[in-house]
Structures are given as structure tokens and as C-alpha cells.
Design an enzyme around this catalytic site. Structure first.
Site, PDB file in Angstrom:
ATOM      1  N   PRO A  88      65.077 -38.126 -64.656  1.00 16.24           N
ATOM      2  CA  PRO A  88      63.818 -37.676 -64.038  1.00 16.24           C
ATOM      3  C   PRO A  88      62.604 -38.427 -64.578  1.00 16.24           C
ATOM      4  CG  PRO A  88      64.803 -35.921 -65.379  1.00 16.24           C
ATOM      5  CD  PRO A  88      65.798 -37.021 -65.294  1.00 16.24           C
ATOM      6  N   GLU A 115      71.018 -32.166 -72.166  1.00 21.39           N
ATOM      7  CA  GLU A 115      69.570 -32.402 -72.195  1.00 21.39           C
ATOM      8  C   GLU A 115      69.250 -33.891 -72.102  1.00 21.39           C
ATOM      9  OE1 GLU A 115      67.855 -29.575 -72.037  1.00 21.39           O
ATOM     10  OE2 GLU A 115      69.807 -28.572 -72.253  1.00 21.39           O
ATOM     11  N   ARG A 153      73.837 -50.342 -48.410  1.00 16.34           N
ATOM     12  CA  ARG A 153      73.497 -50.584 -47.000  1.00 16.34           C
ATOM     13  C   ARG A 153      72.860 -51.950 -46.777  1.00 16.34           C
ATOM     14  NH1 ARG A 153      69.954 -48.489 -44.748  1.00 16.34           N
ATOM     15  NH2 ARG A 153      70.611 -48.054 -42.638  1.00 16.34           N
ATOM     16  N   ASP A 168      66.169 -52.481 -37.980  1.00 15.88           N
ATOM     17  CA  ASP A 168      65.224 -51.485 -37.483  1.00 15.88           C
ATOM     18  C   ASP A 168      63.886 -51.591 -38.200  1.00 15.88           C
ATOM     19  OD1 ASP A 168      67.343 -50.615 -35.980  1.00 15.88           O
ATOM     20  OD2 ASP A 168      67.872 -48.995 -37.356  1.00 15.88           O
TER      21      ASP A 168
HETATM   22  N1  4FN Z   1      68.371 -34.446 -64.587  1.00 17.56           N
HETATM   23  C1  4FN Z   1      62.450 -32.257 -64.413  1.00 17.56           C
HETATM   24  C2  4FN Z   1      61.929 -32.074 -65.690  1.00 17.56           C
HETATM   25  C3  4FN Z   1      62.772 -31.963 -66.789  1.00 17.56           C
HETATM   26  C4  4FN Z   1      64.161 -32.055 -66.625  1.00 17.56           C
HETATM   27  C5  4FN Z   1      64.680 -32.243 -65.352  1.00 17.56           C
HETATM   28  C6  4FN Z   1      66.154 -32.357 -65.139  1.00 17.56           C
HETATM   29  C7  4FN Z   1      70.434 -33.924 -65.782  1.00 17.56           C
HETATM   30  C8  4FN Z   1      70.635 -34.701 -68.159  1.00 17.56           C
HETATM   31  C9  4FN Z   1      68.451 -34.945 -66.994  1.00 17.56           C
HETATM   32  C10 4FN Z   1      66.965 -35.026 -62.211  1.00 17.56           C
HETATM   33  C11 4FN Z   1      66.173 -35.334 -61.120  1.00 17.56           C
HETATM   34  C12 4FN Z   1      66.209 -36.588 -60.555  1.00 17.56           C
HETATM   35  C13 4FN Z   1      68.500 -38.430 -62.500  1.00 17.56           C
HETATM   36  C14 4FN Z   1      63.838 -32.346 -64.258  1.00 17.56           C
HETATM   37  C15 4FN Z   1      67.836 -37.261 -62.223  1.00 17.56           C
HETATM   38  C16 4FN Z   1      67.805 -35.978 -62.791  1.00 17.56           C
HETATM   39  C17 4FN Z   1      67.035 -37.537 -61.135  1.00 17.56           C
HETATM   40  C18 4FN Z   1      68.613 -35.643 -64.002  1.00 17.56           C
HETATM   41  C19 4FN Z   1      71.081 -33.671 -67.115  1.00 17.56           C
HETATM   42  C20 4FN Z   1      69.126 -34.667 -68.303  1.00 17.56           C
HETATM   43  C21 4FN Z   1      68.917 -33.993 -65.870  1.00 17.56           C
HETATM   44  C22 4FN Z   1      60.074 -32.392 -63.649  1.00 17.56           C
HETATM   45  C23 4FN Z   1      61.799 -33.639 -62.427  1.00 17.56           C
HETATM   46  C24 4FN Z   1      61.701 -31.166 -62.300  1.00 17.56           C
HETATM   47  C25 4FN Z   1      68.380 -32.572 -66.158  1.00 17.56           C
HETATM   48  C26 4FN Z   1      61.519 -32.353 -63.200  1.00 17.56           C
HETATM   49  N2  4FN Z   1      67.236 -38.843 -60.758  1.00 17.56           N
HETATM   50  N3  4FN Z   1      66.945 -32.506 -66.238  1.00 17.56           N
HETATM   51  O1  4FN Z   1      66.604 -32.356 -64.029  1.00 17.56           O
HETATM   52  O2  4FN Z   1      69.407 -36.427 -64.472  1.00 17.56           O
HETATM   53  O3  4FN Z   1      68.119 -39.352 -61.586  1.00 17.56           O
END
Ligand code: 4FN
Length: 252
Positions: A88, A115, A153, A168
Site C-alpha cells: 500500500p 504486517e 495485455r 483502442d
Molecule cells: N496490504 C492501508 C494502510 C495500512 C495497511 C494496509 C494494508 C497485506 C502485508 C500489507 C493493500 C492495498 C493495495 C499490495 C492498507 C497492497 C496491499 C496493495 C497490501 C499484508 C502488509 C497488506 C491506507 C491503503 C488502506 C496489509 C490503506 N497493492 N495492509 O492493506 O499488501 O499492493
């Protein structure tokens, strides 16, 4: 193009990437997808991949050593593989980024759990951090699949021979116009007459206007990025005027 996915849940990738278009692309040898279980790169008897965070706090953190060894096992075959951490905290993924990535031949995609990863993974092994959007996920695996789908793609031959990702391009930056197929009349709801007219320029104009209408109504932010022609600007002005008239008609 090759994707090596580093994950604690390799089975998640089996079906989604092997169905339909991506499945065909794998059969044709256009893309190669390998999952690598990070747990296989532990050296201890209990194959521990997570540990509590230094300083305390909730949850667990993915340990650096198994990830380091997994990355290095891929890099020993190809030192220039581009290593992406789906997180994220990464830069927002979009169509421009997917297009840019599609020029790379080999990716290592690291999927987080718990985490997230020990910060030293980032410092030492990650070339780029990417996020697919602002919501909480249980892991980076689905994000990796989204990236693979969008990037693949762009590879010539992945979409049918009569179709390319950029074909497109006149419409790519806008939302799609409404589509219809048979029957003409479904429970009294009919297909717009222009689509049956056989008048191809009228059909093109109608579709362009509806795409612009939808985009200005639902995603006006996308209009900023689209390179609009003078004709488009005229159509948008008509749409705005139409909207104003409708508002006046409804309200007063
Ligand atoms: N997510 C936010 C804030 C704090 C934590 C998270 C969250 C999976 C390992 C990361 C989430 C979203 C889009 C990977 C989210 C993505 C992930 C992604 C992701 C477990 C730690 C976690 C402010 C965005 C809501 C969990 C916000 N794109 N932590 O989701 O991996 O790629």
C-alpha cells in the site's frame, strides 16, 4: 516475459492466471509464471518465516533471510530481473505504469503477509514499490495478479491477432460507451436506433459522445489525462448544455 512470484501462498495463483487469455499466453510461450514459496528458503527446522516486531506492537513481520535467499535464487539466474514489492506504500498502479513495465522482460514480484516485510528487504532487494489501490488486503497476492494481468495485455500476441492493447487508444483514456447485443427489444427496453442505422460515422460519433458523457459524469478526473480533440470539446459542450437543460426541466 517472465514473472517469478515470491509468496507464502503459491496455490493462490494456480487457477486465476491459467484461465482464458493468460492461460493461452502461457501455452503460446508468451509469458512464463513461476511461484516460489518463501518458506522453502528457510534454513531452520520449523521453517519460520515471521517474527514479532522489534519495539513491540501487534502482529508479525516477515523475516528478511528467507526473502533474501528467495530473491537471490532468482537473481542468480538473471541478475537484472526487476524486483517489485506490492505494498500500500507503493506508487499507484495505473495503465501508464502497466505500459511502462511491459518493456521489461523479467519480474520478481514480492507479496507481503502479516504486517509486511522487515524494512531491510526494501533497502537491499526492491527496485520499485507499487500499490493497486487504497483499501486493506490480507496479502499482496491478489495485487500481484492484477499487475500480471494488466502488464501481460501489452505483450504482442497475448490479445487476439486482430486486437492490441493500444488499438483502442482513441478510447483508452475514457470510460467505455454503452454496448448492446441481441435481442433488439428486451422487456420493452430497446437498443438505440443509431446502432441499427448502418451509418458508421453516425455510430462512431454516438459512441464517442456517450463515452465522453459517462466519463464526465462518473470520472471527470480521467478527462484531464485524455487528449481531447476539438470535436470532443464540442461534444462535451453539448453534453454540459444537455445536462443543464435536464436539470432545469426536472427542478422547476
Ligand atoms: N496490504 C492501508 C494502510 C495500512 C495497511 C494496509 C494494508 C497485506 C502485508 C500489507 C493493500 C492495498 C493495495 C499490495 C492498507 C497492497 C496491499 C496493495 C497490501 C499484508 C502488509 C497488506 C491506507 C491503503 C488502506 C496489509 C490503506 N497493492 N495492509 O492493506 O499488501 O499492493
Amino acid at each position: 516475459m517472465r514473472f517469478d512470484i515470491l509468496t507464502l501462498f503459491p496455490n493462490m495463483f494456480a487457477s486465476p492466471l491459467r484461465e482464458s487469455i493468460l492461460g493461452k499466453a502461457i501455452e503460446k510461450g508468451l509469458i512464463q509464471i513461476q511461484t516460489i514459496n518463501i518458506r522453502d528458503f528457510t534454513l531452520d527446522k520449523h521453517q519460520v518465516v515471521d517474527d514479532p516486531p522489534y519495539g513491540g506492537g501487534q502482529g508479525m513481520v516477515m523475516k528478511v533471510e528467507p526473502i533474501a535467499r528467495a530473491v537471490e535464487s532468482v537473481k542468480s539466474q538473471n541478475p537484472s530481473a526487476w524486483t517489485i514489492y506490492l505494498t500500500p506504500q507503493g506508487k499507484p498502479f495505473n495503465q501508464d505504469l502497466a505500459r511502462r513495465l511491459s518493456t521489461q522482460p523479467h519480474f520478481i514480484l514480492l507479496c507481503g503477509r502479516y504486517e509486511g516485510v522487515d524494512e531491510r528487504v526494501r533497502d537491499l532487494f526492491i527496485d520499485e514499490e507499487i500499490s493497486i489501490g487504497d483499501y486493506v488486503l490480507t496479502g499482496g497476492e491478489l495485487a500481484a495478479m492484477v499487475l500480471i494481468d494488466a502488464v501481460s495485455r501489452f505483450i504482442p500476441g497475448v490479445l487476439g491477432s486482430d486486437r492490441s492493447a493500444e488499438e483502442d487508444s482513441f478510447f483508452n483514456s475514457l470510460l467505455e460507451y454503452p454496448q448492446y447485443t441481441r435481442p433488439f427489444d428486451f422487456r420493452g427496453s430497446c437498443v438505440p436506433e443509431v446502432l441499427l442505422s448502418g451509418n458508421h460515422s453516425a455510430i462512431s460519433l454516438w459512441r464517442r459522445k456517450e463515452a465522453l458523457r459517462r466519463t464526465s459524469l462518473r470520472r471527470p478526473d480521467l478527462l484531464g489525462k485524455a487528449n481531447l480533440t476539438e470535436e470532443d470539446k464540442k461534444l462535451l459542450e453539448e453534453i454540459l448544455q444537455q445536462n443543464r437543460r435536464e436539470k432545469a426541466g426536472n427542478g422547476i
